[in-house]
Design a protein around this motif. Structure first.
Motif, mmCIF file in Angstrom:
data_model
loop_
_atom_site.group_PDB
_atom_site.id
_atom_site.type_symbol
_atom_site.label_atom_id
_atom_site.label_comp_id
_atom_site.label_asym_id
_atom_site.label_seq_id
_atom_site.Cartn_x
_atom_site.Cartn_y
_atom_site.Cartn_z
ATOM 1 N N CYS A 215 0.816 -1.219 0.000
ATOM 2 C CA CYS A 215 0.000 0.000 0.000
ATOM 3 C C CYS A 215 0.849 1.268 0.000
ATOM 4 N N SER A 216 1.987 1.227 0.657
ATOM 5 C CA SER A 216 2.811 2.435 0.751
ATOM 6 C C SER A 216 3.621 2.683 -0.513
ATOM 7 N N ALA A 217 3.656 1.703 -1.434
ATOM 8 C CA ALA A 217 4.443 1.863 -2.658
ATOM 9 C C ALA A 217 3.643 2.490 -3.793
ATOM 10 N N ILE A 218 2.330 2.643 -3.610
ATOM 11 C CA ILE A 218 1.481 3.213 -4.654
ATOM 12 C C ILE A 218 1.185 4.664 -4.302
ATOM 13 N N PRO A 219 1.425 5.607 -5.204
ATOM 14 C CA PRO A 219 1.124 7.013 -4.909
ATOM 15 C C PRO A 219 -0.327 7.196 -4.485
ATOM 16 N N ALA A 220 -0.539 8.090 -3.514
ATOM 17 C CA ALA A 220 -1.875 8.285 -2.949
ATOM 18 C C ALA A 220 -2.900 8.639 -4.007
ATOM 19 N N GLU A 221 -2.487 9.427 -5.025
ATOM 20 C CA GLU A 221 -3.444 9.865 -6.033
ATOM 21 C C GLU A 221 -3.827 8.748 -7.006
ATOM 22 N N LEU A 222 -3.076 7.630 -6.997
ATOM 23 C CA LEU A 222 -3.350 6.524 -7.921
ATOM 24 C C LEU A 222 -3.904 5.289 -7.229
ATOM 25 N N ILE A 223 -3.908 5.271 -5.900
ATOM 26 C CA ILE A 223 -4.166 4.017 -5.201
ATOM 27 C C ILE A 223 -5.587 3.502 -5.433
ATOM 28 N N GLU A 224 -6.584 4.393 -5.490
ATOM 29 C CA GLU A 224 -7.948 3.915 -5.713
ATOM 30 C C GLU A 224 -8.110 3.353 -7.118
ATOM 31 N N SER A 225 -7.473 3.986 -8.099
ATOM 32 C CA SER A 225 -7.515 3.461 -9.458
ATOM 33 C C SER A 225 -6.810 2.115 -9.535
ATOM 34 N N GLU A 226 -5.662 1.973 -8.844
ATOM 35 C CA GLU A 226 -4.923 0.707 -8.848
ATOM 36 C C GLU A 226 -5.724 -0.402 -8.180
ATOM 37 N N LEU A 227 -6.341 -0.094 -7.052
ATOM 38 C CA LEU A 227 -7.074 -1.117 -6.304
ATOM 39 C C LEU A 227 -8.404 -1.469 -6.953
ATOM 40 N N PHE A 228 -9.158 -0.457 -7.374
ATOM 41 C CA PHE A 228 -10.539 -0.680 -7.798
ATOM 42 C C PHE A 228 -10.717 -0.676 -9.311
ATOM 43 N N GLY A 229 -9.717 -0.203 -10.064
ATOM 44 C CA GLY A 229 -9.845 -0.099 -11.503
ATOM 45 C C GLY A 229 -10.461 1.226 -11.913
ATOM 46 N N HIS A 230 -10.583 1.440 -13.219
ATOM 47 C CA HIS A 230 -11.204 2.675 -13.697
ATOM 48 C C HIS A 230 -11.787 2.447 -15.081
ATOM 49 N N VAL A 231 -12.727 3.296 -15.463
ATOM 50 C CA VAL A 231 -13.309 3.231 -16.790
ATOM 51 C C VAL A 231 -12.565 4.193 -17.702
ATOM 52 N N ALA A 232 -12.762 4.036 -19.012
ATOM 53 C CA ALA A 232 -12.127 4.929 -19.965
ATOM 54 C C ALA A 232 -12.608 6.361 -19.736
ATOM 55 N N GLY A 233 -11.675 7.303 -19.690
ATOM 56 C CA GLY A 233 -12.023 8.703 -19.511
ATOM 57 C C GLY A 233 -12.275 9.106 -18.079
ATOM 58 N N ALA A 234 -11.991 8.222 -17.120
ATOM 59 C CA ALA A 234 -12.254 8.540 -15.705
ATOM 60 C C ALA A 234 -11.393 9.702 -15.227
ATOM 61 N N PHE A 235 -10.208 9.855 -15.804
ATOM 62 C CA PHE A 235 -9.308 10.951 -15.449
ATOM 63 C C PHE A 235 -8.352 11.158 -16.621
ATOM 64 N N PRO A 236 -7.664 12.284 -16.682
ATOM 65 C CA PRO A 236 -6.746 12.542 -17.798
ATOM 66 C C PRO A 236 -5.726 11.415 -17.948
ATOM 67 N N GLY A 237 -5.617 10.893 -19.137
ATOM 68 C CA GLY A 237 -4.681 9.809 -19.400
ATOM 69 C C GLY A 237 -5.309 8.434 -19.366
ATOM 70 N N ALA A 238 -6.542 8.313 -18.864
ATOM 71 C CA ALA A 238 -7.220 7.007 -18.798
ATOM 72 C C ALA A 238 -7.938 6.758 -20.119
ATOM 73 N N SER A 239 -7.170 6.404 -21.143
ATOM 74 C CA SER A 239 -7.757 6.215 -22.471
ATOM 75 C C SER A 239 -8.491 4.894 -22.603
ATOM 76 N N HIS A 240 -8.154 3.942 -21.733
ATOM 77 C CA HIS A 240 -8.806 2.633 -21.773
ATOM 78 C C HIS A 240 -9.247 2.249 -20.367
ATOM 79 N N ALA A 241 -10.306 1.442 -20.312
ATOM 80 C CA ALA A 241 -10.741 0.900 -19.030
ATOM 81 C C ALA A 241 -9.683 -0.074 -18.504
ATOM 82 N N ARG A 242 -9.543 -0.144 -17.188
ATOM 83 C CA ARG A 242 -8.552 -1.044 -16.596
ATOM 84 C C ARG A 242 -9.132 -1.731 -15.366
ATOM 85 N N GLU A 243 -8.953 -3.037 -15.315
ATOM 86 C CA GLU A 243 -9.413 -3.801 -14.168
ATOM 87 C C GLU A 243 -8.478 -3.556 -12.996
#
Length: 450
Positions: A215-243
């Protein structure tokens, strides 16, 4: 039954499948074909029913008819992907043209089956879908481990026969298959990840993924995206959905190391995941149902972290149900020698170096040292010894010689070994100087493997 069919049956027997088709006859055929082979089969007559079922539980595979009234299956699948759905999907279509195939893949379909089809064609398609999903997740997790994990932490079994490790094994056997979160505490370097892997490999979840997350190795601003995934366009740079990492562990075990490294918002989201069994990818409109076991670890005192406002109290009470304190290496007696010999073999083989023999003086020095860095310190010491071709015993000194209070057993071991060093191994003279019997010295040395 040939080996190919055996492997197919094994893939299907743990699978959960959702059938979505508006024709009752086709739906009935699909369900009857799949039910004898799959763990769970559900059916839906339209997209709304399917969405409701997807919100209730996880499905490994969805079999989706393309031509349904109101909205084509391809269009509905694309909407599901955009809203955060990651279920692997087999599209059923009566049209074999290339345009339809390309459209289905762009919408997020993993495979498609042409009507009319036979039962074995459907079963093989579901088996391929499950295999591809498994390989995809294994590749992602393997890449993560190769990038950031210590090869020595990938061990799946506990080494040693000391009383402390035997007690740990007994506790692990009691909680082998419970779904309750397990909290591993104790000093850094005591082997928490090894214990987590041991728990997973001996449980009924052993065939599902084991996902270690620092948990401490993942930047705080990315940790929710890393843990839970994201849909395409969820934030700048998220061009594709990721599990996310949690969905990728479906059916298995998630090991959250250094859980105090989670941000307050991630702690809140983790509590909801543990309580509700669902996760919402960043930017998604729907939640994903999960089946996970959580093992969490920390070397900090969580009660103090809560009192000082760095850790959420509600999450602390949720995870502090089964706590297992890891013993320090100094508390593990002869395990020190067993681990040292294991590390000698492993590291010498990995580095292509000649191994070293642990003689009497080295054994005594290893046992006398208190190992403040625990197993990690011992492993580093062994690697350093192999590189230089000798054991640098001059770097080992018991912490008990400083102004620190050590447990009685450690003090006893240190003083007996010190007396033996001073008398060149003469046990009778060492016993006389210590004011104990020779039998006491013999018994203690035997218990330490000397």
């Amino acid at each position: 039954m040939d080996s190919g069919n055996i492997q197919l049956v094994r893939r299907l027997e743990r699978a959960s499948v959702l059938v979505v088709d508006d024709e009752p006859g086709m739906r009935n055929f699909l369900v009857k074909t799949l039910t004898p082979y799959c763990l769970h089969v559900a059916e839906a007559g339209n997209a709304d029913q399917a969405a409701a079922l997807l919100a209730q539980r996880h499905f490994d595979v969805m079999i989706l008819d393309n031509m349904m009234p109101g909205k084509k299956g391809i269009d509905w699948l694309a909407e599901q992907r955009d809203s955060g759905g990651f279920t692997d999907t087999i599209m059923v279509t009566a049209y074999a043209d290339l345009e339809t195939a390309i459209e289905a893949m762009r919408a997020g379909a993993t495979d498609f089956v042409l009507k009319p089809f036979r039962s074995n064609q459907l079963l093989n398609a579901v088996g391929r879908c499950i295999q591809m999903a498994q390989l995809r997740r294994e590749n992602m997790l393997l890449k993560r481990e190769l990038e950031g994990q210590d090869i020595g932490q990938q061990r799946r079994e506990l080494i040693g026969s000391s009383a402390a490790v035997s007690a740990t094994r007994a506790m692990l056997a009691r909680i082998r298959d419970v779904s309750t979160p397990v909290l591993l505490t104790g000093a850094s370097g005591t082997g928490k990840e090894v214990v987590a892997r041991h728990m997973h490999s001996t449980s009924k979840r052993a065939e599902a993924p084991f996902v270690p997350i620092n948990c401490s190795a993942i930047p705080a601003e990315l940790i929710e995206s890393e843990l839970f995934g994201h849909v395409a366009g969820a934030f700048p740079g998220a061009s594709h959905a990721r599990e996310g990492l949690l969905p990728s562990a479906q059916g298995g075990t998630v090991f959250l190391d250094d859980v105090t490294g989670l941000s307050p918002s991630a702690q809140s989201a983790l509590r909801r995941v543990i309580e509700d069994g669902t996760v919402r990818p960043v930017g998604a409109e729907r939640e994903i149902r999960l089946d996970l076991r959580f093992v969490l670890a920390t070397s900090r005192a969580l009660e103090r972290e809560v009192a000082e406002g760095r850790f959420r109290e509600d999450l602390f009470f949720r995870i502090n149900v089964v706590e297992l304190r890891m013993p320090t290496l100094a508390e593990r007696e002869t395990d020190i020698i067993e681990l040292a010999e294991l590390f000698l073999r492993e590291i010498a083989s990995r580095l292509a170096l000649p191994t070293l023999e642990i003689d009497h003086a080295t054994r005594a020095a290893l046992l006398r040292h208190d190992w403040p860095g625990n197993i990690r310190e011992l492993r580093n010491f062994i690697e350093r010894s192999l590189i230089f071709g000798r054991f640098p015993l001059e770097t080992l000194s018991p912490r008990g010689e400083q102004d620190e209070i050590a447990p009685l057993a450690q003090v006893e071991r240190r003083e007996i070994l010190r007396a033996l060093d001073a008398t060149d191994g003469n046990r009778s003279e060492a016993a006389r100087r210590l004011g104990v019997s020779r039998k006491t010295i013999d018994r203690k040395c035997a218990s330490w493997g000397l």
